[in-house]
Design a protein around this motif. Sequence first.
Motif, PDB file in Angstrom:
ATOM      1  N   GLN A 148       0.808  -1.221   0.000  1.00 47.03           N
ATOM      2  CA  GLN A 148       0.000   0.000   0.000  1.00 47.03           C
ATOM      3  C   GLN A 148       0.838   1.267   0.000  1.00 47.03           C
ATOM      4  O   GLN A 148       0.431   2.293  -0.558  1.00 47.03           O
ATOM      5  CB  GLN A 148      -0.981   0.019   1.175  1.00 47.03           C
ATOM      6  N   LEU A 149       2.018   1.237   0.606  1.00 43.07           N
ATOM      7  CA  LEU A 149       2.859   2.426   0.604  1.00 43.07           C
ATOM      8  C   LEU A 149       3.380   2.703  -0.799  1.00 43.07           C
ATOM      9  O   LEU A 149       3.424   3.856  -1.245  1.00 43.07           O
ATOM     10  CB  LEU A 149       4.013   2.268   1.594  1.00 43.07           C
ATOM     11  N   GLY A 150       3.763   1.652  -1.519  1.00 42.64           N
ATOM     12  CA  GLY A 150       4.162   1.815  -2.909  1.00 42.64           C
ATOM     13  C   GLY A 150       3.019   2.315  -3.773  1.00 42.64           C
ATOM     14  O   GLY A 150       3.211   3.113  -4.699  1.00 42.64           O
ATOM     15  N   ARG A 151       1.822   1.869  -3.469  1.00 44.26           N
ATOM     16  CA  ARG A 151       0.639   2.324  -4.191  1.00 44.26           C
ATOM     17  C   ARG A 151       0.424   3.835  -3.993  1.00 44.26           C
ATOM     18  O   ARG A 151       0.208   4.580  -4.961  1.00 44.26           O
ATOM     19  CB  ARG A 151      -0.583   1.551  -3.678  1.00 44.26           C
ATOM     20  N   MET A 152       0.498   4.285  -2.730  1.00 45.87           N
ATOM     21  CA  MET A 152       0.268   5.703  -2.456  1.00 45.87           C
ATOM     22  C   MET A 152       1.421   6.576  -2.950  1.00 45.87           C
ATOM     23  O   MET A 152       1.211   7.727  -3.349  1.00 45.87           O
ATOM     24  CB  MET A 152      -0.012   5.893  -0.969  1.00 45.87           C
ATOM     25  N   LEU A 153       2.638   6.043  -2.967  1.00 43.67           N
ATOM     26  CA  LEU A 153       3.750   6.765  -3.578  1.00 43.67           C
ATOM     27  C   LEU A 153       3.526   6.939  -5.075  1.00 43.67           C
ATOM     28  O   LEU A 153       3.807   8.007  -5.641  1.00 43.67           O
ATOM     29  CB  LEU A 153       5.065   6.020  -3.334  1.00 43.67           C
ATOM     30  N   SER A 154       3.007   5.906  -5.725  1.00 44.94           N
ATOM     31  CA  SER A 154       2.745   5.983  -7.163  1.00 44.94           C
ATOM     32  C   SER A 154       1.677   7.018  -7.485  1.00 44.94           C
ATOM     33  O   SER A 154       1.787   7.773  -8.462  1.00 44.94           O
ATOM     34  CB  SER A 154       2.318   4.609  -7.693  1.00 44.94           C
ATOM     35  N   ILE A 155       0.633   7.076  -6.665  1.00 43.36           N
ATOM     36  CA  ILE A 155      -0.434   8.065  -6.872  1.00 43.36           C
ATOM     37  C   ILE A 155       0.126   9.473  -6.687  1.00 43.36           C
ATOM     38  O   ILE A 155      -0.174  10.391  -7.464  1.00 43.36           O
ATOM     39  CB  ILE A 155      -1.603   7.790  -5.917  1.00 43.36           C
ATOM     40  N   ALA A 156       0.973   9.653  -5.667  1.00 46.80           N
ATOM     41  CA  ALA A 156       1.573  10.968  -5.424  1.00 46.80           C
ATOM     42  C   ALA A 156       2.487  11.375  -6.575  1.00 46.80           C
ATOM     43  O   ALA A 156       2.504  12.542  -6.988  1.00 46.80           O
ATOM     44  CB  ALA A 156       2.351  10.945  -4.108  1.00 46.80           C
ATOM     45  N   ALA A 157       3.251  10.433  -7.093  1.00 43.63           N
ATOM     46  CA  ALA A 157       4.138  10.737  -8.221  1.00 43.63           C
ATOM     47  C   ALA A 157       3.334  11.177  -9.441  1.00 43.63           C
ATOM     48  O   ALA A 157       3.719  12.117 -10.151  1.00 43.63           O
ATOM     49  CB  ALA A 157       4.987   9.517  -8.555  1.00 43.63           C
ATOM     50  N   ALA A 158       2.212  10.510  -9.677  1.00 43.25           N
ATOM     51  CA  ALA A 158       1.381  10.859 -10.828  1.00 43.25           C
ATOM     52  C   ALA A 158       0.870  12.295 -10.731  1.00 43.25           C
ATOM     53  O   ALA A 158       0.739  12.987 -11.745  1.00 43.25           O
ATOM     54  CB  ALA A 158       0.213   9.882 -10.943  1.00 43.25           C
ATOM     55  N   ARG A 159       0.572  12.762  -9.529  1.00 42.31           N
ATOM     56  CA  ARG A 159       0.130  14.155  -9.340  1.00 42.31           C
ATOM     57  C   ARG A 159       1.186  15.131  -9.833  1.00 42.31           C
ATOM     58  O   ARG A 159       0.865  16.242 -10.279  1.00 42.31           O
ATOM     59  CB  ARG A 159      -0.141  14.431  -7.863  1.00 42.31           C
ATOM     60  N   LEU A 160       2.446  14.757  -9.716  1.00 44.94           N
ATOM     61  CA  LEU A 160       3.551  15.626 -10.107  1.00 44.94           C
ATOM     62  C   LEU A 160       3.994  15.392 -11.541  1.00 44.94           C
ATOM     63  O   LEU A 160       4.981  15.977 -11.994  1.00 44.94           O
ATOM     64  CB  LEU A 160       4.740  15.403  -9.164  1.00 44.94           C
ATOM     65  N   GLY A 161       3.269  14.528 -12.267  1.00 37.49           N
ATOM     66  CA  GLY A 161       3.646  14.247 -13.645  1.00 37.49           C
ATOM     67  C   GLY A 161       4.796  13.275 -13.775  1.00 37.49           C
ATOM     68  O   GLY A 161       5.411  13.161 -14.841  1.00 37.49           O
ATOM     69  N   LEU A 162       5.101  12.577 -12.693  1.00 37.25           N
ATOM     70  CA  LEU A 162       6.155  11.563 -12.710  1.00 37.25           C
ATOM     71  C   LEU A 162       5.546  10.173 -12.805  1.00 37.25           C
ATOM     72  O   LEU A 162       4.406   9.949 -12.388  1.00 37.25           O
ATOM     73  CB  LEU A 162       6.999  11.657 -11.432  1.00 37.25           C
ATOM     74  N   LYS A 163       6.296   9.239 -13.349  1.00 41.29           N
ATOM     75  CA  LYS A 163       5.861   7.856 -13.465  1.00 41.29           C
ATOM     76  C   LYS A 163       6.568   7.014 -12.411  1.00 41.29           C
ATOM     77  O   LYS A 163       7.645   7.364 -11.945  1.00 41.29           O
ATOM     78  CB  LYS A 163       6.181   7.319 -14.862  1.00 41.29           C
ATOM     79  N   THR A 164       5.965   5.899 -12.052  1.00 44.66           N
ATOM     80  CA  THR A 164       6.649   4.945 -11.181  1.00 44.66           C
ATOM     81  C   THR A 164       6.753   3.595 -11.864  1.00 44.66           C
ATOM     82  O   THR A 164       5.872   3.189 -12.626  1.00 44.66           O
ATOM     83  CB  THR A 164       5.928   4.775  -9.826  1.00 44.66           C
ATOM     84  N   HIS A 165       7.855   2.934 -11.569  1.00 49.06           N
ATOM     85  CA  HIS A 165       8.111   1.560 -12.019  1.00 49.06           C
ATOM     86  C   HIS A 165       8.287   0.736 -10.749  1.00 49.06           C
ATOM     87  O   HIS A 165       9.253   0.936 -10.007  1.00 49.06           O
ATOM     88  CB  HIS A 165       9.372   1.527 -12.882  1.00 49.06           C
ATOM     89  N   VAL A 166       7.328  -0.133 -10.460  1.00 47.69           N
ATOM     90  CA  VAL A 166       7.313  -0.889  -9.210  1.00 47.69           C
ATOM     91  C   VAL A 166       7.951  -2.260  -9.414  1.00 47.69           C
ATOM     92  O   VAL A 166       7.595  -2.986 -10.350  1.00 47.69           O
ATOM     93  CB  VAL A 166       5.885  -1.027  -8.670  1.00 47.69           C
ATOM     94  N   PHE A 167       8.878  -2.598  -8.536  1.00 49.60           N
ATOM     95  CA  PHE A 167       9.582  -3.884  -8.559  1.00 49.60           C
ATOM     96  C   PHE A 167       9.133  -4.666  -7.327  1.00 49.60           C
ATOM     97  O   PHE A 167       9.365  -4.246  -6.199  1.00 49.60           O
ATOM     98  CB  PHE A 167      11.085  -3.628  -8.512  1.00 49.60           C
TER      99      PHE A 167
END
Length: 393
Positions: free
Chosen positions: A36-55
């Motif tokens: 869930q922490l990785g999920r919420m980090l990904s949502i926050a990154a999207a707000r800033l126009g950044l992408k996440t790649h989750v491993f």
Amino acid sequence: MTERDGAATEQARSALKPLRACVPPGGAIGVLGGGQLGRMLSIAAARLGLKTHVFAPEENSPAFDVCAARTIAAYDEPAALERFAAAVDAVTYEFENIPAETVERLVDLGAWVAPGAKALAVAQDRLREKEFVNAIGARTAPYHAVDDLASLEVGLKKIGRPAILKTRRFGYDGKGQTVIPADNGDLRLAWEEAKRKAWEEIGARPSILEGFIDFACEISVIGARGAEGDIALYDPPENRHQGGILRTSIAPASISEETADEARRITAKMLSELDYVGVIGVEFFVLKDGAVLVNEFAPRVHNSGHWTLDACAVSQFEQHIRAVAGWPLGDPARHSDAVMENLIGAEVDSWRECARTRQLCLHIYGKDDPHPGRKMGHVTQLKPRGSPRSPQA
């Protein structure tokens, strides 16, 4: 951790390459761990126009629902780590039990990893954590290193009972620990049985014995340090636990400003001494005289900071992404008071009632199997700043 492991970790830290440049919108942040922490980090990154790649090794990781790219592989898979490092501009992690070797390998591949290897190594070992906290001039509960039954007996004579025996590594949410009850005049046989039982319950592994603290309340400080050394600190919430799991966080905590300032000062000192980049969660015991003892810290975003998603313009998750990406830190000021409640196990089934409640912010993590003790989501009740506390808070 062996001397060899510690040397390897320090070597990895010394080899840490500086962030090549601020990661601009459109860039990719690698996240080790898919919970869930990785999920919420990904949502926050999207707000800033950044992408996440989750491993992550689990195919049904909650963060996979919201990330731009995924790698499903073991954390020690060399080829997968090489592809991952080449695909992202910076790397972070969502939980502290990522293998140190994984971070070392990514650093060797030229990746910028934040927080760095030093913070990870300290947080992964409870004994090393306590020693670090004391070394920077902060206080902890009394403790004693335990490697066998003989050293456990020495520790009990030194600290007394009741006490808590915790594994040095891989413990969270009350796992990897057991209580040794008070000595109430038991016979020697009962004393030996209590020791043996506690040692077996934590798996007869290197451990740390901690004394019980008669505290007034528990608080935490969510802090952040940017790539250029700037620091931002959120208001401390009061935290209440059940069964070793965080139940409620109330922001702000009902403590004096002097106590809050001391907790912030210690957190800022830890961030600087660890040469930290990212968000940290530091847990404290507040004594009845207002003094604070450090309980533990997590080198990541923290459950007790979830209220910042709704009560602050910049949440802990956005703050962490900003730091890792080399952006300026945001303002941690609280625009509302908040009470955050975890939804544990089947409590998530109350989502419909939560969704219709005014000023209640609902967050569901997308997990299956709501078994007892599993964090399935959380809710945050907002109130105007400075509102009187409700009786239940």
